[in-house]
Design an enzyme around this catalytic site. Structure first.
Site, PDB file in Angstrom:
ATOM      1  N   GLY A   1      64.662  42.550  -1.421  1.00 38.57           N
ATOM      2  CA  GLY A   1      63.669  43.591  -1.182  1.00 38.57           C
ATOM      3  C   GLY A   1      62.309  43.163  -1.695  1.00 38.57           C
ATOM      4  N   GLU A   2      61.517  44.123  -2.121  1.00 35.06           N
ATOM      5  CA  GLU A   2      60.177  43.897  -2.685  1.00 35.06           C
ATOM      6  C   GLU A   2      59.151  43.444  -1.638  1.00 35.06           C
ATOM      7  OE1 GLU A   2      60.300  41.064  -5.874  1.00 35.06           O
ATOM      8  OE2 GLU A   2      61.872  42.125  -6.983  1.00 35.06           O
ATOM      9  N   GLY A   3      59.593  43.077  -0.430  1.00 32.79           N
ATOM     10  CA  GLY A   3      58.703  42.487   0.555  1.00 32.79           C
ATOM     11  C   GLY A   3      58.870  40.991   0.669  1.00 32.79           C
TER      12      GLY A   3
ATOM     13  N   ASP B   1      59.297  47.384  -1.219  1.00 33.10           N
ATOM     14  CA  ASP B   1      59.944  48.567  -1.794  1.00 33.10           C
ATOM     15  C   ASP B   1      60.493  48.261  -3.168  1.00 33.10           C
ATOM     16  OD1 ASP B   1      63.148  48.148  -1.733  1.00 33.10           O
ATOM     17  OD2 ASP B   1      62.211  47.090  -0.066  1.00 33.10           O
TER      18      ASP B   1
ATOM     19  N   ALA C   1      58.210  38.780  -5.559  1.00 34.67           N
ATOM     20  CA  ALA C   1      57.222  39.188  -4.552  1.00 34.67           C
ATOM     21  C   ALA C   1      55.826  38.685  -4.913  1.00 34.67           C
ATOM     22  CB  ALA C   1      57.208  40.708  -4.402  1.00 34.67           C
TER      23      ALA C   1
END
Length: 367
Positions: free
Chosen positions: A332-334, A176, A99
């Site tokens: 995830g993580e954006g 997240d 990210a």
């Protein structure tokens, strides 16, 4: 009013006049009508959300990574140890995660928010400590959160969005971190859409067949224990979401603290008329909760991508959102939201910079 009530009250659906003007402007640009496909829809969506055409350029962008732990981890739904949540928060803050690399590529700021990590974190640059609890309870044994905790997490997300916009952000990206959060996501998606657990539960971080089967059963247990099992609709011959349960209670029962915070983050973006790019399945599950609390919120969201998690496609279909990128991501993580940001910017830049047939002296096609 509470902060949550005030935020929901401020949300307005897409402005129809701005939508109509944006669509008409697209048709006057020096290109065949509809030639930019989904990008035209993105530009029109952002115009409706901002209530002005052309819409403001969605720069700079700000990524908020909401981190929390999950009591359902104890059910063996993932091989990753719980402490990885805390360790990854440190990695984000040190700039060493995917990210971070993607954020640097698009010029987005990164804010990490501790909304429910099961450990105490020391203050650090780029870290916002908004801890509601040290993780959730086991959602397969009862409610993951109290409604008070869910509201506190929602309002933590609202506060982060407000702060980022006040500091100049003109596009918000959801992120997240939470080991076992795809299990909670599957439960939320089942609860809000009425789909069976086997349809929406995926492999998350890459679990084997045995763990996936256990994960599906845990999601079913969570829905049953919390009174959220999908109901059979005899008229349509399909499953439907359980009726009569308020959205806030559903979120508290089977969601995570980061889901609630992301839902608040999305609600605040909509209230401030700043577009929100949703990331993967965790963001999709959170957006379902946000939309159940305030349906107009969907008009302010862009689906950054569609992950390989089966529940993500179900969530996006329920929300009526078309993903911009499909790269088989499941991190995830954006990350998916960040990859989509240049496309969103390009869609809006066309509205600002491309000449119309009249201004360029280009002959339009015959009617």
């Amino acid at each position: 009013m509470t902060i949550l009530e005030e935020t929901i009250a401020a949300i307005r659906p897409a402005d129809p006049a701005a939508v109509a003007e944006a669509r008409a402007h697209q048709d006057r640009l020096t290109k065949p009508r509809g030639a930019l496909g989904a990008l035209e829809d993105v530009a029109v969506r952002l115009a409706g959300a901002a209530a002005v055409s052309p819409p403001p350029l969605p720069v700079p962008a700000a990524l908020a990574i909401f981190a929390a732990d999950h009591g359902v981890h104890a059910r063996g739904v993932t091989p990753w140890p719980r402490e990885v949540t805390l360790q990854m928060v440190g990695n984000f803050l040190a700039g060493g995660a995917v990210a971070n690399a993607f954020a640097a590529q698009v010029g987005a700021s990164v804010t990490v928010v501790d909304v429910g990590v099961a450990a105490d974190l020391d203050p650090a640059p780029g870290l916002t400590i908004s801890k509601v609890a040290y993780g959730t309870a086991d959602l397969s044994r009862g409610p993951a959160m109290t409604t008070e905790q869910a509201v506190a997490a929602l309002e933590a997300g609202i506060a982060v969005a407000r702060d980022l916009v006040e500091r100049g952000a003109r596009c918000l990206v959801t992120g997240d971190m939470g080991i076992a959060n795809t299990t909670a996501s599957a439960a939320l998606i089942c609860a809000f859409t009425g789909h069976d657990a086997a349809v929406v539960t995926g492999r998350g971080t890459g679990v084997d067949d045995e763990t996936l089967a256990r994960k599906v059963e845990v999601v079913r247990e969570a829905l049953r224990v919390n009174g959220l099992e999908p109901e059979w609709n005899g008229a349509s011959g399909t499953l439907a979401p359980v009726s009569g349960v308020p959205a806030l209670e559903m979120l508290a029962a089977v969601g995570g603290l980061e889901h609630a915070a992301i839902a608040g983050f999305v609600l605040a973006g909509a209230a401030l008329r700043v577009p929100v790019i949703l990331d993967g399945v965790i963001a999709g599950a959170a957006a379902l909760a946000a939309a159940a609390l305030a349906p107009g919120v969907v008009d302010h969201c862009v689906a950054g991508h569609r992950s390989v998690e089966p529940g993500h496609a179900v969530a996006l279909d329920h929300l009526g959102l078309r993903p911009l990128v499909e790269l088989e991501l499941r991190l995830g993580e954006g990350t998916g939201g960040l990859l989509a940001h240049p496309l969103v910017c390009a869609a809006v830049r066309v509205m600002h910079e491309v000449a119309t047939f009249d201004s360029a002296g280009v002959t339009d096609k015959e009617a």
